[in-house]
Design an enzyme around this catalytic site. Structure first.
Site, PDB file in Angstrom:
ATOM      1  N   HIS A   2      -0.880 -16.333   6.644  1.00  0.00           N
ATOM      2  CA  HIS A   2      -0.549 -17.225   7.765  1.00  0.00           C
ATOM      3  C   HIS A   2       0.888 -17.744   7.637  1.00  0.00           C
ATOM      4  CE1 HIS A   2      -1.408 -19.942  11.079  1.00  0.00           C
ATOM      5  NE2 HIS A   2      -0.887 -20.929  10.381  1.00  0.00           N
ATOM      6  N   GLU A  49      -4.487 -11.191   9.456  1.00  0.00           N
ATOM      7  CA  GLU A  49      -5.012 -12.559   9.457  1.00  0.00           C
ATOM      8  C   GLU A  49      -6.340 -12.617  10.222  1.00  0.00           C
ATOM      9  OE1 GLU A  49      -2.613 -16.696  10.007  1.00  0.00           O
ATOM     10  OE2 GLU A  49      -2.706 -15.381  11.733  1.00  0.00           O
ATOM     11  N   ASN A  93       0.458   8.205 -17.086  1.00  0.00           N
ATOM     12  CA  ASN A  93       0.061   9.119 -18.157  1.00  0.00           C
ATOM     13  C   ASN A  93      -1.284   8.699 -18.747  1.00  0.00           C
ATOM     14  OD1 ASN A  93       0.895  11.299 -20.206  1.00  0.00           O
ATOM     15  ND2 ASN A  93       0.448   9.556 -21.516  1.00  0.00           N
TER      16      ASN A  93
END
Length: 679
Positions: free
Chosen positions: A46, A68, A415
């Site tokens: 917001h 929102e 990895n």
């Protein structure tokens, strides 16, 4: 109002809010019942929406608004949380981060967000956010055009629309969609505007005219206009323009729009009041005590541009050089008052040095923060279950080191995910839990920072690594037979080395670990590996706290002075010339039961010899990982702090020299790169 003055604050605060969203989403995924987490994400989204709208970044504000809406539905228990829903919200956060980065790099913050907006809208309607077919996407585009408005109107535009209505004009929002194969979009927009101006007067366009002229938009745009013609007449005229695909004209209901806007404001006020009321209701006596004792802390921090800190650091480095010069002059003149003054100045500059270095220190948290989201996405791509635990994120490093350490850590984590942690089925077959664990840990030790990446995966298969190294010609069979386990593990750092059987998006090309090693060593650090098959691997990175001011041992070779970093030195020793032995065409000594190779710096740096060699030799024992070597010098001068200066672009090929410094007597001493010498 000139918004540029607020741009830097906007960028920094936007990054903070997006980081909060990412962190809390990961927490929410593990605790989907905890709606307080949703409230935290909603507040950040917001705030970001309001900031973006104020600064004029419409794409950013629009996407945040859609996100929102979904968060609001979640916290009101209208939507059930699913992995697919989290994927879409994370995708939205990625787009928001990309837009903020675009703004930070001087861009306009625009991005194609139609796909993710459509998915968020599907979620908001309670539908599954699955990948849409081309027909669904086309239908969504038409639907978007029908709902597309020219945005909020300011007071002037409202007044014009209202007065036009009073004079008998009709107000329309005209959404035009150009065909996908349209080549000259700006030309078509110009032709559409000409047609509209013949029919009435244009009040506003979305995107703005400047953006349309530069073709910085997709295929659609919306124009607000007033006209005495009907919508059908206007539509027929627009459709005569070639390469126009769709036209949707909506009459503007001024009263209805104003009523809706007021209703939205009332709803926001109601939500804020409700949150305030809820916050004021104590759950128990302990909560009351907590609230009574809580006092908001006043902010005592300011934002400082890193360039200013760099300038401050450079000035302080000059001060350190002058301090050394004064020390030298004071000892030469043997004046007590001067000596006392210089000693006091040395103490003050030492304190100042600590403050300046601490100002440049940044928590590794700034690098670590992006990894949980990356690991989550990678785990989904690889069909693995992985829990990433981060310890010591508050550990601080110099900003210059922080800027460079991000990519090596990304390679090591990828990895560990691909080669280390097994699939859930493989882990269960080995008697492990189906969820793998990766520990990312940072801590201080002495004048260094250590970063550990520890996984409980398959470990490193020594036979497989050796066979691959032999087939690649990295070593011979004779050499392979003499290698220790750690030396075998270090083979994976060789350029182009990979044990992956297939090339994928994650790994397999042999690019990654060699980059890790080179980057870390260029920062004056080192990386080591320890592993046990089927139990896991540990990659340990050692880094210096700072790169600019370092402690060194000053040594002399004939009339030349050299500096050896203390971080590389084990100890110093005096040996007899007769104790030197020869092995494999290399001069060595017996150092506490170990065969230690000797490197004569006068030969390596080709120092002219002007005197006879003495019976005893001065040796500096240095280390790189588990490898040791003895550097033979003429004499030790002592320990001091020096400012590391680069040799510049013209002397990058100088062997085993990492930089230079100016000493107290004005002489230049070269700084020896022990890693290169041992290598």
């Amino acid at each position: 109002m000139d918004m540029n003055q607020y741009l830097e604050v906007f960028i920094e605060e936007s990054k903070e809010h997006l980081q909060t969203c990412s962190e809390q989403l990961l927490v929410l995924e593990k605790n989907p019942e905890d709606l307080s987490i949703v409230n935290e994400i909603f507040r950040s989204a917001h705030t970001l929406k309001g900031m973006s709208a104020t600064m004029g970044y419409e794409d950013l504000a629009n996407l945040t608004h859609k996100m929102e809406n979904v968060l609001d539905a979640i916290r009101n228990s209208q939507i059930i949380l699913t992995p697919e829903l989290f994927d879409v919200i994370f995708l939205a956060v990625d787009d928001l981060e990309a837009m903020v980065m675009s703004i930070a790099e001087g861009g306009d913050g625009k991005r194609d967000i139609k796909r993710v907006v459509h998915q968020l809208e599907l979620i908001g309607k309670g539908e599954s956010p699955v990948t849409s077919s081309s027909a669904e996407i086309a239908a969504a585009a038409v639907l978007e055009m029908e709902e597309m408005t020219a945005g909020e109107y300011d007071e002037f535009e409202w007044t014009v629309l209202q007065q036009s209505k009073d004079q008998g004009f009709n107000s329309f929002e005209v959404s035009i969609g150009l065909r996908e194969d349209c080549l000259l979009k700006a030309a078509r927009v110009f032709m559409v505007f000409e047609v509209l101006e013949e029919s009435g007067e244009i009040i506003k366009s979305h995107p703005p005219v400047e953006v349309l002229e530069e073709e910085q938009f997709d295929q659609q745009f919306t124009v607000t206009m007033v006209s005495k013609e009907s919508s059908e007449e206007i539509k027929k005229k627009i459709m005569k323009v070639s390469e126009v695909g769709h036209v949707v004209i909506n009459a503007i209901d001024l009263e209805g729009m104003r009523h809706t806007a007021n209703a939205k404001e009332d709803k926001v006020v109601e939500v804020l009041e409700q949150e305030t009321t809820n916050a004021e209701l104590p759950t128990d006596n302990n909560e009351q005590k907590k609230q009574a004792s809580f006092k908001p802390a006043s902010s005592k921090t300011i934002r400082v541009n890193i360039e200013r800190l760099d300038i401050l650091m450079n000035l302080f480095e000059e001060l350190v050089i002058d301090r050394g010069r004064l020390d030298q002059i004071s000892s030469d003149l043997d004046n007590q008052e001067l000596h006392e003054t210089v000693e006091r100045m040395s103490r003050i500059t030492s304190d100042l040095q600590t403050i300046v270095l601490n100002m440049r220190m940044v928590p590794v948290e700034t690098v670590f923060n992006r990894f949980p989201k990356m690991v989550r996405q990678l785990a989904r791509d690889l069909n693995k279950k992985v829990d990433l635990e981060i310890i010591g994120a508050e550990t601080e490093l110099d900003r210059t080191v922080i800027d460079e350490i991000g990519d090596p850590l990304v390679h090591l984590l990828r990895n560990a995910m691909d080669h280390g942690v097994e699939t859930p089925e493989e882990r269960l077959a080995k008697g492990k839990t189906e969820e793998g664990k990766i520990l990312l840990k940072a801590y201080h030790s002495g004048n260094h920072v250590f970063i550990e990446i520890d996984d409980d995966g398959a470990g490193i298969n020594k036979e497989r690594v050796l066979n691959k190294a032999l087939s690649n010609g990295i070593l011979t069979k004779e050499t392979a037979a003499t290698l220790t386990d750690k030396q075998i593990y270090e083979l994976i750092f060789a350029s182009g080395f990979s044990t992956a059987e297939t090339i994928s998006d994650v790994s397999g090309r042999g690019v990654g670990l060699d980059v890790v090693k080179n980057t870390i060593e260029s920062l004056g650090g080192s990386v080591t590996i320890d592993s046990k098959e089927n139990e896991g691997s540990i990659f340990l990175i050692q880094l210096p706290l700072t790169l600019s001011i370092i402690s060194v041992m000053l040594v002399e070779i004939q009339d030349e002075k050299y500096a050896i970093p203390l971080s590389s030195i084990i100890e110093t020793a005096i040996i007899k010339k007769e104790d030197i032995m020869n092995a494999h065409n290399q001069q060595v000594i017996d150092f506490r039961g170990k065969v230690l190779p000797l490197l004569f710096l006068k030969d390596i740096f080709e120092v002219p010899i002007s005197q006879e060699e003495e019976e005893f030799l001065s040796v500096v024992i240095v280390r790189k990982g588990d490898k040791l070597a003895g550097l033979v010098v003429d004499s030790f001068i002592g320990q001091l702090e020096i400012v590391l200066k680069s040799l510049g672009n013209y002397l990058t090929s100088a062997f085993a020299i990492s930089g230079a410094t100016i000493l107290g007597d004005g002489q230049v001493a070269l700084i020896i790169d022990c890693n290169t010498l041992i290598h």
